[in-house]
Design an enzyme around this catalytic site. Structure first.
Site, PDB file in Angstrom:
ATOM      1  N   HIS A  88       0.805  -1.196  -0.051  1.00 51.82           N
ATOM      2  CA  HIS A  88      -0.131   0.366  -0.162  1.00 51.82           C
ATOM      3  C   HIS A  88       1.181   1.215  -0.066  1.00 51.82           C
ATOM      4  O   HIS A  88       1.755   1.295   1.086  1.00 51.82           O
ATOM      5  CB  HIS A  88      -1.291  -0.095   0.981  1.00 51.82           C
ATOM      6  CG  HIS A  88      -1.941   1.272   1.388  1.00 51.82           C
ATOM      7  ND1 HIS A  88      -2.572   1.804   2.573  1.00 51.82           N
ATOM      8  CD2 HIS A  88      -2.874   1.338   0.395  1.00 51.82           C
ATOM      9  CE1 HIS A  88      -3.197   2.801   2.087  1.00 51.82           C
ATOM     10  NE2 HIS A  88      -3.384   2.292   0.998  1.00 51.82           N
ATOM     11  N   HIS A 128      -1.179  11.301  -2.381  1.00 54.58           N
ATOM     12  CA  HIS A 128      -1.914  10.973  -0.992  1.00 54.58           C
ATOM     13  C   HIS A 128      -3.284  11.967  -0.886  1.00 54.58           C
ATOM     14  O   HIS A 128      -4.260  12.136  -1.857  1.00 54.58           O
ATOM     15  CB  HIS A 128      -2.099  10.309   0.313  1.00 54.58           C
ATOM     16  CG  HIS A 128      -3.077   9.340   0.552  1.00 54.58           C
ATOM     17  ND1 HIS A 128      -3.767  10.177   1.719  1.00 54.58           N
ATOM     18  CD2 HIS A 128      -3.835   8.560   0.555  1.00 54.58           C
ATOM     19  CE1 HIS A 128      -5.045   9.352   1.534  1.00 54.58           C
ATOM     20  NE2 HIS A 128      -4.808   8.586   0.424  1.00 54.58           N
TER      21      HIS A 128
HETATM   22  O1  G3P Z   1      -6.477   2.281  -3.175  1.00 55.67           O
HETATM   23  C1  G3P Z   1      -6.817   1.710  -1.609  1.00 55.67           C
HETATM   24  C2  G3P Z   1      -6.443   2.296  -0.680  1.00 55.67           C
HETATM   25  O2  G3P Z   1      -5.549   3.236  -1.584  1.00 55.67           O
HETATM   26  C3  G3P Z   1      -7.810   3.252  -1.074  1.00 55.67           C
HETATM   27  O3  G3P Z   1      -7.086   4.025  -0.062  1.00 55.67           O
HETATM   28  O4  G3P Z   1      -6.731   6.523   1.313  1.00 55.67           O
HETATM   29  O5  G3P Z   1      -5.219   4.615   1.215  1.00 55.67           O
HETATM   30  O6  G3P Z   1      -5.707   6.112  -0.982  1.00 55.67           O
HETATM   31  P1  G3P Z   1      -6.494   5.182   0.251  1.00 55.67           P
HETATM   32 MG    MG Z   2      -4.500   4.902  -2.418  1.00 54.19          MG
END
Ligand code: G3P
Ligand code: MG
Length: 244
Positions: free
Chosen positions: A12, A54
């Site tokens: 992630h 992000h």
């Molecule tokens: O794509 C999965 C996840 O990254 C979505 O949430 O806020 O971490 O971008 P976020």
């Molecule tokens: Mg994401």
């Protein structure tokens, strides 16, 4: 269901909790831990260049100030996106999408490109990120998987690069209209907060011909449970605990 080249584990935001998010150092951490796929977030600079970040704003993950959408790529590229995380990452640049794509291709890392538009720039961002993704991965056997919470961005991505696979990201509430939405998007996958998933929901989406991905899963027991339900992939920050 269409062929699915992606592994079960996606790191992630690049390196999860082990490196500054959405940086080259993060991608290198994923490689170091044996991960075969990464997820990262892409948006547009003021002058329309795709880069990784992000938030809508800069301060949490860089030494920049204010809204990301107010800065040109030249200024964004000079920012330090590593010091906030740990001193040993000082000077880690805030990367362009093109830089990260080149790294992924060179290191055989598959990519989930989350289109994360600055507010008001949804369609423009979807269009440009999809266009560039198609260009950057041209001729590569495994295309990047595009996803977004922003519906307008996804439709624009579909129209700009219909050949690239797309997933719809959902949060907070299980959408009763998921069959219609996934059909309209010509999606390959549904990307859900893992807390919204049940064995029945996973089975229903998969029976309709779509893959199911789950974020953000940091507990190995939960990762195993989801896999048993038939979930096709998870996004995790715990690269050191959930090992390929
Ligand atoms: O794509 C999965 C996840 O990254 C979505 O949430 O806020 O971490 O971008 P976020
Ligand atoms: Mg994401």
């Amino acid at each position: 269901m269409q062929p699915w080249p992606y592994p079960y584990l996606f790191a992630h935001r690049g390196g999860g909790r082990l490196a500054p998010e959405n940086t080259l150092a993060g991608m290198a951490t994923a490689v170091q831990y044996g991960y075969g796929a990464v997820e990262f977030d892409v948006k547009l600079s003021r002058d329309g260049v795709s880069f990784l970040l992000h938030d809508d704003t800069l301060p949490r993950t860089s030494n920049g100030q204010g809204l990301a959408a107010t800065q040109d790529i030249a200024a964004l590229s000079r920012l330090d996106a590593g010091s906030w995380f740990a001193p040993r990452f000082a000077g880690e640049p805030l990367p362009s999408f093109a830089t990260i794509a080149a790294y992924c291709r060179a290191h055989r890392l598959l990519a989930n490109v989350e289109i994360k538009p600055c507010p008001g720039r949804e369609a423009e961002t979807g269009r440009e990120v999809a266009r560039l993704a198609a260009e950057l991965w041209q001729g590569h056997p495994a295309p990047p998987l595009l996803s977004s919470f922003a519906w307008e961005a996804l439709l624009a991505a579909r129209d700009a690069a219909p050949q690239l696979p797309r997933g719809w990201l959902i949060e907070e509430q299980w959408p009763a209209d998921w069959p219609a939405r996934l059909a309209e998007l010509q999606a390959v996958s549904l990307h859900s907060d893992h807390l919204l998933l049940t064995a029945e929901r996973v089975a229903a989406v998969r029976a309709a011909g779509y893959r199911v991905l789950a974020y953000t899963v940091n507990d190995p027991a939960r990762a195993a449970e989801l896999r048993q339900w038939g979930v096709d992939g998870i996004f995790t920050d715990a690269l050191d605990v959930i090992r390929p």
